[in-house]
Each structure stands twice: as C-alpha cells, then as structure tokens.
Design an enzyme around this catalytic site. Structure first.
Site, mmCIF file in Angstrom:
data_model
loop_
_atom_site.group_PDB
_atom_site.id
_atom_site.type_symbol
_atom_site.label_atom_id
_atom_site.label_comp_id
_atom_site.label_asym_id
_atom_site.label_seq_id
_atom_site.Cartn_x
_atom_site.Cartn_y
_atom_site.Cartn_z
ATOM 1 C CG LEU A 199 -3.696 -0.129 6.738
ATOM 2 C CD1 LEU A 199 -3.654 1.325 6.293
ATOM 3 C CD2 LEU A 199 -2.291 -0.629 7.030
ATOM 4 N N GLY A 217 24.696 2.200 31.365
ATOM 5 C CA GLY A 217 25.426 1.845 30.154
ATOM 6 C C GLY A 217 25.045 0.474 29.622
ATOM 7 C CD GLU A 225 2.091 4.360 -4.632
ATOM 8 O OE1 GLU A 225 1.350 3.558 -5.211
ATOM 9 O OE2 GLU A 225 2.293 5.534 -5.044
ATOM 10 C CD GLU A 229 0.432 -2.016 10.439
ATOM 11 O OE1 GLU A 229 -0.577 -2.191 11.139
ATOM 12 O OE2 GLU A 229 1.260 -2.905 10.192
ATOM 13 C CB ILE A 275 6.426 -3.695 1.210
ATOM 14 C CG1 ILE A 275 5.980 -2.473 0.395
ATOM 15 C CG2 ILE A 275 5.362 -4.781 1.221
ATOM 16 C CD1 ILE A 275 4.813 -1.702 0.989
ATOM 17 N N GLY A 281 2.278 8.116 2.008
ATOM 18 C CA GLY A 281 2.299 7.376 3.258
ATOM 19 C C GLY A 281 1.005 7.574 4.014
ATOM 20 C CG LEU A 288 -1.836 1.236 1.364
ATOM 21 C CD1 LEU A 288 -2.804 1.334 0.186
ATOM 22 C CD2 LEU A 288 -2.596 1.199 2.695
#
Length: 398
Positions: A253, A354, A142, A377, A172, A146, A140
């Site tokens: 989605l 750390g 591109e 998403e 993707i 987005g 979906l």
C-alpha cells in the site's frame, strides 16, 4: 544575473519544479505526456461515461514500459521512484482511473510478487504483467475491514498439502478484468500457521468469482469488483513465501500511495490549466473574466496549491530514491496532495460555471474521481492519525 521576469514564468509550473528532474525523468515525462494527451485524453470522457476502458489499452501501457516500471528485472524498466511518480502524474492529469489501473498493476499486484514472491511465482507472472498480457488485482479490503485490515474475515486453512480459501474482498480495482489476484487471508492458528499470508490466485481457479461493482459515480473508467472465494483450493506453493503478517500488504500500500501523491498533482494541474484557459476566453461585462479580481484570486490560489503539491511530491520522490522514505512521509503526501487537488478542482469548477459540470471539460470528472482517491488506500482520518502518532509518540486508533 538579472532577476527572472514575469514573462519567463511558466503559469502552469510557476516554481519551475520540473527543472529538478534529471534527463531520463524528463524523457519519461515527455513520452507519457505525449501519449496521454494524444491517445487517452480525447477518449476519456467517453470511457468515463461508459464505465469502461478498451481492452487493448493494457498492452499499450505495457509497451510504453509503465507497468511495474519502478521494479527491477522480469521485463520491468527499473526506473527511479521519481520517474514513476512523474508517469503517474501525467496519467492522472487525464484521469485518476488510468493512474489507478497502473498503480494497482505495478505497485500492488506486481510489487507483492516482486518483493514477497518465490522465483517461480515471479517468472510465471511478472514478465506477462509488465507487458500488459496479464492483469493483476490486490485483494485486501473487505466489506467489514477497510481501515482495519487486521480484522479481515477471509480465511485460509490447510487441507493436506493444499490451501483452501473462503471469504470475500470488496472494492478491488482491476478485479473484473484480472488474470491473477494477490489475496490476503488469515491462516488457521490450529494448524500452526497463525497470521496474515498472501496467496497468488489465478482468477480461473474454481470457486473464485468476481461481481463487478456498477452504478459508480466516481472512477468510472476503472473496473472495480467484489471477490468471492468459496472453497478455493490452491497448491502449497501458492502462498507468497516472503510475506508474513500485516507488514506485507501494508508495504504494498505504501508503494501505491506514493503514486497517488504524484497523481493528485496531475489532476490538480489539469483542473487549474483548464480554468486558466477558460478564464482567458470567457467574456462577461465586455472583457475576459481572467481580468476580474476575484477570478484572479482563485487562479492564484490554485497556482500556489499546484506548486506546493509539486514540491512535496518531488521531495518525497528524492527521499524514496535515496531509500529514506518513511510511511509517515507517505501519509503526509497523500493527505496534503489529495486535499489540495480537491480544493483546486472545486475552485476550478466555479470558474467554469455551468460548463464545469459537463463532460466537455475535465474538471467535474476529476473532482468526483478525487473523492474516491481521498478515501481509498487510507482515509484522510487514518493518515492524520498516523502523522499524529509520529509526532506525539502516542497511538490513537488502538
């Protein structure tokens, strides 16, 4: 009845949210948790560092019934939405990339076929995908489309009885290892087919190529790529007959975002659990740092955030099982739970000092993974605007 004593509290689930699970849901939780901790957790740092997962993992996940587990028939388990959410939680407690693989397979590619596909398409792909013998991806997004998928440039035109697709898709998940792609494209208005349609594209089709995205700093164990479609010719029956318009991919989605809501709880829980254990063992000034007030403040805030995220996921699971889940509910869940998980991860990192930036502990890995989960998403900005529209009645992004 005597009040619950502090000693009876589970410090990882202080509100006992999992007591609300049914017997089957608890069994699924225990099965997935056991598999995740024994078979996945010992290796995930290595997979993350190498930027890959073993090829046989797909079939092992299929054998557990985790691929498309909330779908009915075609080899799928038909589990409740809550059970699926619990499975996503236990997988993401190990790594977001694992949950991302499962939700892309089951809630995007398989769901698209299950809901919108023809009977022939379902029979061809779903049993193999449920078993992990075939991998799917969902095309979906591109490079220039987005948050606004309606602006996609990928085109599908009729050529005789066939369809010919040209365009590209970006970011993707699963695409470098996929056998089939569900690709969404604008159809040609001059041929009377105006609108966005979905197409089932075997990745072996001539003109279809995948460029793997490398040098990622997040979701490294998840395979991600760019789809390039150059005059990809498909038969007439490659189109998903039940999906017309943007509502098709958006429904998919919503399915995947539901898994994210639960998965984020798993990542947060693992960070909190790691920080709690570390604080009890790490000594400074002659005693464990868990005994210092500022460390206890951080741990208590994390415990509350994990509990709140768990309650939210549980509530949305019950709404989904009752057929009452609204897209706005999904936006609330993804926005709140991913934010909470990121807060927990960042706070846990400070407790580990750390040590928190190494792959010896899971916290920093969760933290950088969640930076991607926050964006994909649906960015947090788009979810805020979706909620804003729901509460004001005014759409702000068009």
């Amino acid at each position: 009845m005597s009040p619950l004593s502090t000693s009876e509290l589970d410090p990882i689930d202080i509100l006992a949210v999992d007591e609300e699970l049914g017997e089957t849901e608890r069994d699924i939780r225990d099965t997935v948790r056991s598999f995740a901790r024994s078979e996945l957790a010992p290796h995930i740092a290595e997979w993350f560092e190498a930027g890959t997962m073993p090829k046989d993992l797909t079939k092992r996940l299929g054998a557990l019934g985790l691929l498309g587990m909330h779908l009915e028939g075609y080899g799928c388990a038909g589990a409740s939405a809550t059970a699926y959410g619990v499975a996503c939680r236990e997988l993401e407690a190990v790594d977001s990339g694992l949950r991302s693989f499962v939700s892309t397979q089951g809630s995007l590619a398989m769901y698209a076929l299950h809901r919108w596909g023809s009977e022939e398409q379902k029979q061809q792909w779903l049993p193999a995908m449920a078993a992990g013998e075939a991998i799917g991806c969902f095309g979906l997004t591109e490079p220039d489309a987005g948050s606004d998928p309606s602006a996609m440039r990928t085109r599908a035109r009729r050529h005789g009885d066939d369809w010919v697709l040209d365009g590209s898709k970006m970011w993707i998940t699963n695409s470098p290892v996929a056998d089939v792609a569900v690709v969404w494209a604008q159809t040609d208005p001059e041929q009377g087919a105006k609108g966005i349609r979905g197409f089932v594209v075997p990745t072996s089709t001539p003109g279809f190529t995948v460029n793997q995205i490398t040098r990622k700093l997040s979701l490294r164990a998840s395979a991600t790529g760019e789809l390039v479609l150059e005059s990809v010719r498909l038969p007439a029956d490659a189109v998903l007959p039940g999906a017309k318009g943007l509502s098709g991919p958006l429904a998919c989605l919503s399915e995947a975002r539901f898994g994210i809501i639960w998965g984020a709880v798993g990542a947060a829980r693992d960070c909190y659990e790691t920080a709690l254990a570390y604080a009890g063992q790490r000594e400074q000034f002659g005693r464990p740092i868990a005994g210092f007030q500022l460390i206890q403040q951080k741990l208590s805030e994390m415990a509350v955030q994990v509990a709140q995220a768990s309650l939210l996921a549980s509530r949305l699971g019950r709404l989904k099982d009752a057929g009452r889940l609204d897209p706005t509910h999904i936006s609330v869940g993804k926005l709140a739970n991913v934010r909470a998980a990121l807060d927990v991860a960042r706070s846990a990192r400070t407790i580990l000092g750390g040590n928190g930036i190494t792959l010896e502990y899971p916290v920093f890995r969760h933290m950088v993974n969640l930076e991607t989960v926050l964006t994909y998403e649906g960015t947090e900005e788009m979810h805020m605007l979706s909620i804003g529209k729901a509460v004001t009645g005014v759409q702000a992004f068009r």
